[in-house]
Enzyme design. Structure first.
Site, PDB file in Angstrom:
ATOM      1  N   ASP A  40      42.967  44.836  37.707  1.00 17.06           N
ATOM      2  CA  ASP A  40      43.498  44.047  39.048  1.00 17.06           C
ATOM      3  C   ASP A  40      42.659  43.565  39.943  1.00 17.06           C
ATOM      4  OD1 ASP A  40      45.609  42.855  40.357  1.00 17.06           O
ATOM      5  OD2 ASP A  40      46.635  44.586  40.600  1.00 17.06           O
TER       6      ASP A  40
ATOM      7  N   ASP B 137      43.014  36.606  42.467  1.00 19.55           N
ATOM      8  CA  ASP B 137      43.793  37.559  41.587  1.00 19.55           C
ATOM      9  C   ASP B 137      44.110  37.620  40.259  1.00 19.55           C
ATOM     10  OD1 ASP B 137      45.204  39.966  41.263  1.00 19.55           O
ATOM     11  OD2 ASP B 137      47.328  39.049  42.606  1.00 19.55           O
TER      12      ASP B 137
END
Length: 411
Positions: A119, A298
């Protein structure tokens, strides 16, 4: 090619690219990754509950990072919106069981393998620990007492969730390896309890590995990749992603030239914490309704999430219709047969989001209206979140050494 949201769990292998270089430094390595997603129902209509849970999770993750930034640096994040409600009851953290990209790492001495969600929108590593309760059942357990290199930092961590549950435990340092690259004193969390969303039936990865900057770390500790750079493990201080329904990979220590064509368009990171850059403009149908937009890149977010006012301006210009209240606030629809192409411009170059990628699926079974993957939400910051709806169509490099992000066309 349309990205298909499917649930898949595969056994992951680690492939080492090229031969080691002398003096202990090596070429980059390929980490195969896979997507686990439940944003669609079995009839390919949008799973409204999962979609809204994902948006709520993204919002809470951003708020968590903004709070950590302020705690770690002593000042508010420049993109934090004044007066935004802090996390608390009703705000899930990253307790999101629908969306993750995951692959393998190893921890401890002797080394033990774990699967983690990679992530770029967070910065910490945590795993289910040996003292975890039944909420960790089904996951591979990390036992620091069985590792000769583990050291207890005598610090706790606790990540609160909207339903009152937590991911909490102890902070340690230990050896963490990604293929042949090793961080020898990496801070990580040994969880004593997992929230519902991290239980194995909902979350196939064992833990989560953040790949943003230290300033948004809940531990205020160096993230794994930055540790690899600091310890001289990589000859190239960047990592890259190809995110797709097949052949997806994380490349540690550079980029995989087989997966992209042409040169990279680089944009500088404007504020370390997240991978935050300036998006020159947003274009569609020959119009440029938005310019000079702050954005974070992201991999932990499926959608593109813009501020409510920006996204309203965009759809007013290109004809999107506010979705029914049953879908949720901030969502827009188009006729399934006539989705627009939207371009995001970085570093002077425009990168199109294919209509097939932007189209998440029908509002409901048999509906002729489909939900757009670019949504408007006020998440506590002035920046946009650019996730997989965009990233699946390009090759992306995150260059820590030069504090920049690069985009290239997929081969």
């Amino acid at each position: 090619m349309r990205f298909t949201f499917v649930t898949s769990i595969v056994t992951l292998a680690i492939l080492v690219a090229a031969a080691p270089k002398p003096s202990g430094k090596r070429d980059g390595v390929v980490i195969p990754i896979t997507k686990r997603s439940t944003l669609l129902n079995s009839d390919n209509s949008v799973n409204i509950d999962a979609l809204n849970a994902h948006v709520a999770s993204v919002k809470a993750k951003i708020l968590r990072g903004l709070e950590a930034f302020e705690k770690n640096t002593g000042m508010a994040h420049p993109s934090a919106v004044q007066g935004t409600e802090k996390r608390g009851a009703g705000d899930p953290l990253t307790d999101d069981n629908s969306e993750l990209w995951y692959g393998s790492i190893s921890v401890g001495t002797p080394a033990k393998s774990f699967s983690v969600d990679f992530d770029t929108g967070s910065s910490d590593l945590f795993l289910p620990g040996n003292s975890c309760d039944s909420t960790c059942s089904g996951h591979t357990i990390w036992d620091p007492t069985s590792s000769s290199t583990a050291q207890d930092l005598s610090k706790t961590f606790s990540l609160s969730y909207g339903d009152g549950s937590t991911v909490s435990g102890e902070q340690y340092t230990d050896t963490v390896s990604i293929a042949s690259f090793t961080a020898t004193t990496q801070t990580l969390g040994s969880a004593k309890t997992y929230s519902t969303g991290f239980q194995s039936s909902q979350f196939p990865a064992d833990g989560l590995m953040g790949m943003a900057f230290q300033s948004i770390s809940e531990y205020n500790a160096s993230p794994v990749f930055q540790s690899l750079v600091s310890e001289g493990q990589v000859t190239d201080s960047s990592f890259s992603f190809k995110l797709s329904s097949s052949g997806a990979e994380l490349y540690i220590g550079g980029s995989n030239s087989d997966l992209y064509t042409g040169s990279f368009t680089y944009v500088p990171v404007t504020q370390q914490g997240y991978w935050q850059v300036t998006m020159d403009n947003v274009q569609s149908n020959g119009q440029t309704p938005l310019s000079n937009v702050d954005a974070i890149i992201d991999t932990g977010t499926t959608l593109i999430v813009g501020t409510t006012s920006d996204v309203s301006t965009l759809y007013s210009a290109i004809g999107g219709t506010a979705a029914p209240s049953s879908v949720g606030q901030g969502f827009y629809t188009f006729p399934c047969s006539s989705f627009p192409t939207i371009d995001l411009t970085f570093g002077g170059n425009s990168f199109p989001i294919a209509a097939s990628a932007l189209n998440l699926g029908p509002v409901s079974s048999g509906s002729s209206d489909c939900v757009s993957g670019l949504v408007g939400q006020d998440i506590g910051s002035s920046f946009w979140i650019v996730g997989d709806v965009f990233l699946q169509g390009i090759y992306t490099v995150f260059d820590y050494g030069n504090s920049q992000v690069g985009f290239a066309q997929l081969a």
